[in-house]
Design a protein around this motif. Structure first.
Motif, PDB file in Angstrom:
ATOM      1  N   ALA A  54       0.864  -1.175   0.000  1.00  0.00           N
ATOM      2  CA  ALA A  54       0.000   0.000   0.000  1.00  0.00           C
ATOM      3  C   ALA A  54       0.900   1.225   0.000  1.00  0.00           C
ATOM      4  N   GLU A  55       0.400   2.322  -0.560  1.00  0.00           N
ATOM      5  CA  GLU A  55       1.196   3.553  -0.546  1.00  0.00           C
ATOM      6  C   GLU A  55       1.586   3.905   0.881  1.00  0.00           C
ATOM      7  N   ASP A  56       0.654   3.749   1.802  1.00  0.00           N
ATOM      8  CA  ASP A  56       0.909   3.950   3.228  1.00  0.00           C
ATOM      9  C   ASP A  56       0.818   2.576   3.886  1.00  0.00           C
ATOM     10  N   MET A  57       1.966   1.993   4.190  1.00  0.00           N
ATOM     11  CA  MET A  57       1.970   0.611   4.700  1.00  0.00           C
ATOM     12  C   MET A  57       1.257   0.468   6.044  1.00  0.00           C
ATOM     13  N   SER A  58       1.033   1.563   6.747  1.00  0.00           N
ATOM     14  CA  SER A  58       0.257   1.473   7.990  1.00  0.00           C
ATOM     15  C   SER A  58      -1.216   1.165   7.688  1.00  0.00           C
ATOM     16  N   ARG A  59      -1.622   1.374   6.442  1.00  0.00           N
ATOM     17  CA  ARG A  59      -2.995   1.065   6.015  1.00  0.00           C
ATOM     18  C   ARG A  59      -3.106  -0.306   5.342  1.00  0.00           C
ATOM     19  N   PHE A  60      -2.000  -1.020   5.216  1.00  0.00           N
ATOM     20  CA  PHE A  60      -2.024  -2.341   4.585  1.00  0.00           C
ATOM     21  C   PHE A  60      -2.701  -3.308   5.544  1.00  0.00           C
ATOM     22  N   SER A  61      -3.902  -3.727   5.190  1.00  0.00           N
ATOM     23  CA  SER A  61      -4.716  -4.522   6.102  1.00  0.00           C
ATOM     24  C   SER A  61      -5.414  -5.642   5.353  1.00  0.00           C
ATOM     25  N   MET A  62      -5.510  -6.786   6.011  1.00  0.00           N
ATOM     26  CA  MET A  62      -6.265  -7.902   5.437  1.00  0.00           C
ATOM     27  C   MET A  62      -7.767  -7.626   5.495  1.00  0.00           C
ATOM     28  N   ASP A  63      -8.178  -6.716   6.374  1.00  0.00           N
ATOM     29  CA  ASP A  63      -9.599  -6.403   6.523  1.00  0.00           C
ATOM     30  C   ASP A  63     -10.113  -5.456   5.442  1.00  0.00           C
ATOM     31  N   ASP A  64      -9.240  -4.564   4.940  1.00  0.00           N
ATOM     32  CA  ASP A  64      -9.628  -3.622   3.891  1.00  0.00           C
ATOM     33  C   ASP A  64      -8.560  -3.646   2.811  1.00  0.00           C
ATOM     34  N   ARG A  65      -8.832  -4.354   1.752  1.00  0.00           N
ATOM     35  CA  ARG A  65      -7.856  -4.524   0.680  1.00  0.00           C
ATOM     36  C   ARG A  65      -8.077  -3.543  -0.477  1.00  0.00           C
ATOM     37  N   SER A  66      -9.009  -2.645  -0.322  1.00  0.00           N
ATOM     38  CA  SER A  66      -9.348  -1.737  -1.417  1.00  0.00           C
ATOM     39  C   SER A  66      -8.198  -0.813  -1.800  1.00  0.00           C
ATOM     40  N   ASP A  67      -7.299  -0.512  -0.865  1.00  0.00           N
ATOM     41  CA  ASP A  67      -6.152   0.357  -1.151  1.00  0.00           C
ATOM     42  C   ASP A  67      -4.894  -0.414  -1.536  1.00  0.00           C
ATOM     43  N   TRP A  68      -5.004  -1.715  -1.655  1.00  0.00           N
ATOM     44  CA  TRP A  68      -3.822  -2.504  -1.996  1.00  0.00           C
ATOM     45  C   TRP A  68      -3.325  -2.143  -3.392  1.00  0.00           C
ATOM     46  N   LYS A  69      -2.001  -2.173  -3.533  1.00  0.00           N
ATOM     47  CA  LYS A  69      -1.332  -2.103  -4.829  1.00  0.00           C
ATOM     48  C   LYS A  69      -0.757  -3.503  -5.057  1.00  0.00           C
TER      49      LYS A  69
END
Length: 113
Positions: free
Chosen positions: A84-99
C-alpha cells in the motif's frame, strides 16, 4: 523435442524446505508483469490481469514448442507483490487500497537481450 522442467531446475526457489529457513541467491529472471490496485477478491482488473498473464504465458510456451526452438516446458506459477502507498494502512480487513504486481516467470531461452 526437448522437455525442460524449470520448477525442478529452480527447486530451491519454488519448493523450499518446510523444515528450515534457508537463505537463497535468486538469479536474474525475466517476468511478464502487470501492476494494479484494489482488492484481489473483488477487482475485475485483478482477474483480468491474471487471465492475461496466463494467456500470454501459454502462448509463449506453445510458440516455443511448435517453433524452431522445439522446447516444451511447464508454465511457471503466478507470483505476486502486495503493498500500500501507506503501509500502515495495509490490512487484510480492507484490501481496497492494496497495490499489486502479478507476474509469471518466463524461461531465459525465449528472451532476447
Amino acid at each position: 523435442m526437448q522437455k525442460i522442467d524449470i520448477k525442478q531446475e529452480l527447486k530451491h526457489l519454488y519448493q523450499p524446505s518446510a523444515k528450515e529457513v534457508v537463505q537463497v541467491v535468486v538469479p536474474q529472471m525475466n517476468y511478464l508483469m502487470i501492476d494494479g490496485t484494489g482488492d484481489p477478491n473483488t477487482s475485475t482488473a485483478y482477474q483480468t490481469a491474471v487471465e492475461v498473464l496466463f494467456a500470454v504465458s501459454y502462448s509463449i510456451k506453445f510458440t516455443a514448442k511448435k517453433g524452431p526452438l522445439a522446447i516444451d516446458y511447464g508454465v511457471m506459477p503466478l507470483e505476486g507483490l502486495w503493498w500500500a502507498e501507506d503501509m500502515s494502512r495495509f490490512s487484510m480487513d480492507d484490501r481496497s487500497d492494496w497495490k499489486w504486481t502479478m507476474m509469471i516467470m518466463q524461461p531465459d531461452f525465449i528472451t532476447h537481450d
